[in-house]
Design a protein around this motif. Structure first.
Motif, short mmCIF file in Angstrom:
data_model
loop_
_atom_site.label_atom_id
_atom_site.label_comp_id
_atom_site.label_asym_id
_atom_site.label_seq_id
_atom_site.Cartn_x
_atom_site.Cartn_y
_atom_site.Cartn_z
N GLU A 47 0.85 -1.19 0.00
CA GLU A 47 0.00 0.00 0.00
C GLU A 47 0.88 1.24 0.00
O GLU A 47 2.10 1.14 0.11
CB GLU A 47 -0.85 0.02 1.27
CG GLU A 47 -2.00 -0.94 1.27
CD GLU A 47 -2.86 -0.66 2.49
OE1 GLU A 47 -3.79 0.15 2.35
OE2 GLU A 47 -2.59 -1.21 3.56
N GLU A 246 -5.06 -12.61 -7.30
CA GLU A 246 -5.17 -11.20 -6.92
C GLU A 246 -5.65 -11.05 -5.48
O GLU A 246 -5.13 -10.26 -4.71
CB GLU A 246 -6.13 -10.51 -7.88
CG GLU A 246 -5.88 -9.03 -8.01
CD GLU A 246 -6.69 -8.42 -9.15
OE1 GLU A 246 -7.45 -7.49 -8.85
OE2 GLU A 246 -6.57 -8.88 -10.30
N VAL A 250 -3.88 -9.05 -2.41
CA VAL A 250 -4.52 -7.94 -1.69
C VAL A 250 -4.51 -8.24 -0.21
O VAL A 250 -4.20 -7.39 0.63
CB VAL A 250 -5.95 -7.72 -2.21
CG1 VAL A 250 -6.72 -6.80 -1.28
CG2 VAL A 250 -5.93 -7.16 -3.62
N THR A 524 -10.21 -4.53 2.07
CA THR A 524 -10.20 -5.32 0.84
C THR A 524 -11.01 -4.62 -0.23
O THR A 524 -10.58 -4.49 -1.38
CB THR A 524 -10.81 -6.70 1.08
OG1 THR A 524 -10.41 -7.13 2.36
CG2 THR A 524 -10.39 -7.66 0.01
N LEU A 527 -9.20 -1.53 -1.50
CA LEU A 527 -7.99 -1.81 -2.26
C LEU A 527 -8.30 -2.51 -3.59
O LEU A 527 -7.63 -2.28 -4.59
CB LEU A 527 -7.04 -2.67 -1.41
CG LEU A 527 -5.57 -2.40 -1.70
CD1 LEU A 527 -5.24 -0.94 -1.48
CD2 LEU A 527 -4.70 -3.27 -0.84
N THR A 528 -9.33 -3.35 -3.58
CA THR A 528 -9.71 -4.01 -4.83
C THR A 528 -10.13 -2.97 -5.86
O THR A 528 -9.72 -3.02 -7.02
CB THR A 528 -10.85 -5.01 -4.57
OG1 THR A 528 -10.45 -5.87 -3.51
CG2 THR A 528 -11.14 -5.84 -5.81
N THR A 531 -7.08 -0.72 -7.05
CA THR A 531 -6.08 -1.30 -7.95
C THR A 531 -6.68 -1.72 -9.29
O THR A 531 -5.99 -2.23 -10.14
CB THR A 531 -5.39 -2.51 -7.31
OG1 THR A 531 -6.39 -3.38 -6.80
CG2 THR A 531 -4.46 -2.09 -6.19
#
Lengths: 538, 395
Positions: A47, A246, A250, A524, A527-528, A531
């Motif tokens: 991150e 993925e 993560v 999660t 961040l999913t 990205t």
């Protein structure tokens, strides 16, 4: 030093052992050990602030680690020495395009060592030949005589890679053996990024070790062999890209996880909850009121693409995303600071002219900028004038030419805000430089803590301040929100974003990739979305 | 900070007193001649020590205490000590006395007058420098305002106009021309987003060029007396105090504007941190234009004082004044990095500059060294200022 080979199929070439690095109060790296092989593309992921860039720079000798060792082919490097790293064959391709755009490509490439004729003048033929040898390996279409500034960012990036491929023999060093790419695609178009990926693979096939610092998922899976994940400056894991998905990646980036019966990965929100508890925030607070701020299809060339949002009174809208996603730019555009922004902003019933800061302030919008030193405070003025600066014209007797100040009214506002936002200062005429970092930040927020502010845009409101002050700031912000303030919060600190926000909107590459509410608000989830590679090319 | 600023100004006063004392002591004395015209019908009467009158025209006795000159306009008594001598033979009384070169009344009036011209502009320049800007064209604005003011006084107002016509017209025209030049500077700096150094370097040459075109290299004079000896060079109690009064007024207004008005504080904010000022909703462009316009206006006012005092506008009036004006503000404590400075400091700085200038004459230093000393003084002032900033405690 003795190199211990971890496993048998490991043709380890570069070894980082127990490296730690501290910047002020931030522990950027703590006891990180990673092993890199020759002929592989090895990604460093994490991150914002996980330490991936710091590690890359430490390998290249740009940062000097406090402890630890870095060894190349069994030979230990002198830490923090760019020359030593260069001589050993370590090169770095920077995130920023730090070059001279006014000079030709050839001059940029040879700047450190311009070839000279016998007369002592620059030997242009030799220079161009050298530059072509380097650049044309990667892209024969580049004219090295052209000023660098006329090239596209992608071509410039290629030139920079070319520069890093230079044989060190002329400077008494080795040919390149390790290349560190620091966020190489952050300023590239998708096509350019693809071409970069190809180049990276070619370099690895030639036997070089490529260290690829990035936070873009797509690139990791398309061109990397292995990926090492860092979190909060610590090593988490090194994975073969072919064996990982993925979601797991993560998960490694975020931390401890529990898997729910449905198989959905749920972030452990304990840290956010702890924060809420510490700052006395009740997550079940009063329902928000009517819509105060409405922004529709906010765009700005190159940074923002048709972003719309709504914030209600008594609500905090979090804006998540990675560095460079356009979060600060969005706040600047709403506040009228972006001279190229388009779209509409409405406060209450009133529609605001775009690109007009004073109209925004008049309508009740306030902005606490990310960089308090450069964008926020006036260090030559006192605490009082720092607070009252946006309000001074409204408080003054404007019949008088240039506006006669009303000191009493000003002091009333100042005292009320210093008290309301617990700014600890010896006197209201003290300079901001005499305050602690946390109090400087509180001072900056206190500026907007009045009835006239309806919407507060907060950009990294707790950057660089200690935990105790952070909790206090959260509490004070939440109190103001419960009093009817609408807040748009940009934060790179996940626990902060999760603890303070009622809803979270996530940006990636200047596009809104989704909005999370209630139970969806997890690390999660954020961040999913963050990205995700955006389909809409800017 | 306010206490610190006070210390800065107290320091300047100290410097001024120090220079004054040094000049008074080291400057030495000079023989000053004077001559009193005596009308045909005049009689010179001597007095004896006991107060009784002597014979007109007779040789004075050593114990004589004084003499009277009776002319058409009345009788004046002159002391006879300090090496006075006289010769009452040729329709005039000649005198000779020894005076301190620096403390001589005429010298002090000269210093005060020259300092006033610089100080009036330095107050405006301080605001520009607080803004982290610069204006190299002040000298040229001063010259242009003086020239056009002179045209107006000579051709429009007429020779025998009264005080109430000539003074408002003279000041008005000069200030208007100055303000227009300043506004043009400001508008270009803001509108074209060019560094003020470049814009004002250009306008310095352009304004000076206009002066030469308009004046054809000739000085313009012959104003109504009401504007000169009737106002700006009015003699009160044996001195010409008007320029100094104007300087003090401008200084006071400058202090007030910079500390008590919104725009004044916005000047400090913009100069201290332009980005933060933008973020706080301060109209940065407008503040800049106002400040450059005010500096132009003050250059015009200074030009009016100059016109009234000297009675003519010369084409090279104000040449190289930018150096003196900027030096005065910097010595007065303004920071070229912006955010710091005061109007009172600028006035005191101008006095320091003028004292240095005057001191060189009094100490008999060749005028050619003048510029060298001025340059060194600026550098010393900046170095002292920076050392102070470094030593100041930081939070």
């Amino acid at each position: 030093m003795s190199v211990t080979l971890a496993d048998s199929n490991n043709n380890e070439f570069l070894r980082v052992e127990g490296v730690s690095k501290r910047f002020g109060i931030t522990q950027a790296l703590s006891d990180v050990s990673v092993s890199f092989r020759s002929g592989e593309v090895h990604a460093l992921m994490g991150e914002n602030g996980a330490g991936k860039s710091t590690l890359g720079k430490a390998i290249a000798g740009l940062h000097k680690p406090d402890t630890g060792t870095i060894a190349l082919d069994g030979k230990q490097l002198r830490l923090g020495s760019i020359d030593d790293a260069f001589a050993a064959g370590v090169r770095i391709v920077h995130q920023e395009l730090a070059q001279c755009p006014n000079l030709s490509v050839a001059e940029n490439l040879c700047l450190h060592d311009l070839p000279c004729s016998k007369l002592g003048t620059v030997d242009f033929d030799e220079m161009i030949k050298r530059a072509q040898d380097l650049v044309h390996r990667l892209d024969p279409a580049i004219d090295v005589r052209k000023p660098l500034g006329e090239l596209s960012p992608g071509k410039r990036q290629i030139c920079q890679i070319a520069a890093s491929l230079e044989d060190g023999a002329r400077r008494g060093g080795s040919s390149p053996r390790v290349i560190v790419f620091d966020e190489p695609t952050s300023s590239l178009s998708i096509a350019e990024a693809d071409r970069l990926g190809e180049i990276v693979r070619e370099l690895a096939e030639q036997g070089l070790t490529v260290i690829y610092v990035s936070h873009r998922m797509g690139e990791i899976f398309s061109c990397c062999d292995r990926v090492t994940v860092l979190r909060d400056g610590r090593f988490v894991a090194t994975n073969n890209v072919s064996e990982i998905d993925e979601a797991t990646l993560v998960e490694q980036m975020i931390g401890k996880r529990i898997v729910t019966p449905t198989g959905k990965i749920e972030s452990e929100t304990s840290e956010a909850e702890a924060l809420q508890e510490l700052s006395g925030i009740d997550s079940a607070h009063a329902p928000p009121g009517s819509v105060v701020l409405k922004a529709e299809s906010i765009s700005s060339p190159g940074t923002l693409h048709k972003i719309s949002l709504e914030v209600r009174a008594g609500e905090v809208l979090g804006v998540g995303g990675l560095v460079g996603a356009g979060r600060s730019e969005l706040l600047a555009a709403i506040f009228g600071l972006d001279s190229k922004a388009t779209g509409t902003v409405t406060v209450g019933q009133r529609s605001l002219p775009m690109r007009d800061v004073r109209a925004a302030i008049k309508a009740g919008i306030g902005l606490v900028p990310e960089d308090r030193r450069h964008e926020g405070l006036f260090f030559q003025l006192g605490v009082d004038e720092n607070i009252v600066a946006p309000r001074m014209p409204a408080l003054a007797n404007r019949k008088f030419p240039f506006g006669l100040r009303r000191r009493q009214a000003e002091m009333g506002v100042v005292n009320q805000r210093v008290e309301k936002f617990h700014v600890k200062t010896a006197s209201t005429s003290s300079k901001p430089g005499e305050l602690s970092g946390g109090n400087q930040q509180k001072l900056l927020i206190a500026r907007w803590m009045g009835k006239e502010t309806k919407v507060l845009l907060l950009d990294e409101p707790t950057r660089g301040i200690d935990v105790g002050t952070k909790a206090e700031v959260y509490k004070l912000i939440r109190k103001a929100v419960d009093g009817g303030l609408a807040v748009v919060l940009v934060s790179s600190e996940m626990p902060e974003l999760l603890a303070l926000s009622d809803r979270i909107m996530v940006l990636a590459d200047g596009v809104c990739t989704g909005t999370l509410e209630g139970d969806e608000m997890t690390q999660t989830g954020v961040l999913t979305l963050a990205t995700q590679e955006s389909a809409a090319a800017l | 900070m306010r206490r610190l600023a006070g210390a800065q100004e107290a320091g300047l006063v100290l410097v001024i007193v120090l220079i004054g004392v040094i000049l008074a002591i080291r400057g030495g004395t000079k023989q000053k001649q004077f001559r009193i015209e005596v009308a045909q019908s005049a009689t010179v009467v001597e007095y004896y020590a006991d107060g009784t009158e002597g014979e007109p025209g007779a040789r004075p006795l050593p114990q004589v205490a004084g003499w009277n000159v009776t002319t058409d306009s009345g009788t004046e008594t002159y002391a006879k000590n300090n090496g006075y001598s006289y010769n009452a033979g040729q329709n005039a009384v000649f005198g000779r006395k020894t005076v301190n070169k620096f403390l001589d009344q005429e010298n002090l009036v000269l210093v005060a007058k020259d300092a006033s011209f610089i100080a009036i502009m330095a107050v405006g320049m301080t605001a520009v420098i607080i803004l982290a800007g610069i204006d190299l064209s002040v000298g040229a604005i001063y010259g242009l305002a003086a020239l056009i003011g002179a045209f107006a006084l000579k051709n429009v107002v007429g020779d025998d106009a009264g005080l109430l016509v000539s003074v408002p017209v003279g000041i008005g025209v000069c200030c208007l021309v100055g303000a227009a030049c300043g506004a043009a500077n400001g508008a270009m700096i803001v509108g074209l987003r060019v560094h003020p150094f470049v814009i004002t370097l250009g306008t310095m040459a352009a304004y000076r060029g206009i002066i030469f075109v308009l004046s054809k290299g000739q000085s313009v004079g012959q104003f109504p007396e009401s504007f000169t000896s009737g106002f700006f060079k009015a003699e009160i109690a044996g001195v010409y105090p008007v320029p100094v009064i104007v300087m003090l007024l401008v200084g006071a207004v400058g202090v007030f504007l910079l500390s008590k008005t919104v725009v004044g504080r916005q000047v400090y904010a913009v100069g201290g941190n332009e980005t933060a000022a933008k973020y706080a909703g301060i109209p940065v462009g407008r503040v800049k234009i106002i400040v450059y316009t005010l500096l132009g206006l003050l250059a015009g006012l200074s030009a009016a004082v100059y016109l009234g005092y000297l009675g003519a506008a010369e084409p090279n009036a104000g040449m190289a004044y930018e150096l003196k004006v900027i030096a005065a503000t910097v010595i007065g404590g303004a920071s070229l990095m912006g955010g710091r400075g005061s109007a009172m400091g600028a006035v005191l700085g101008a006095i320091v500059i003028q004292l240095i200038d005057n001191g060189m004459i009094i100490l008999g230093v060749d005028q050619a060294y003048n510029q060298i000393v001025m340059g060194v003084a600026i550098i010393i002032a900046v170095v002292i200022d920076q050392a102070k900033t470094r030593l100041a405690p930081k939070g």
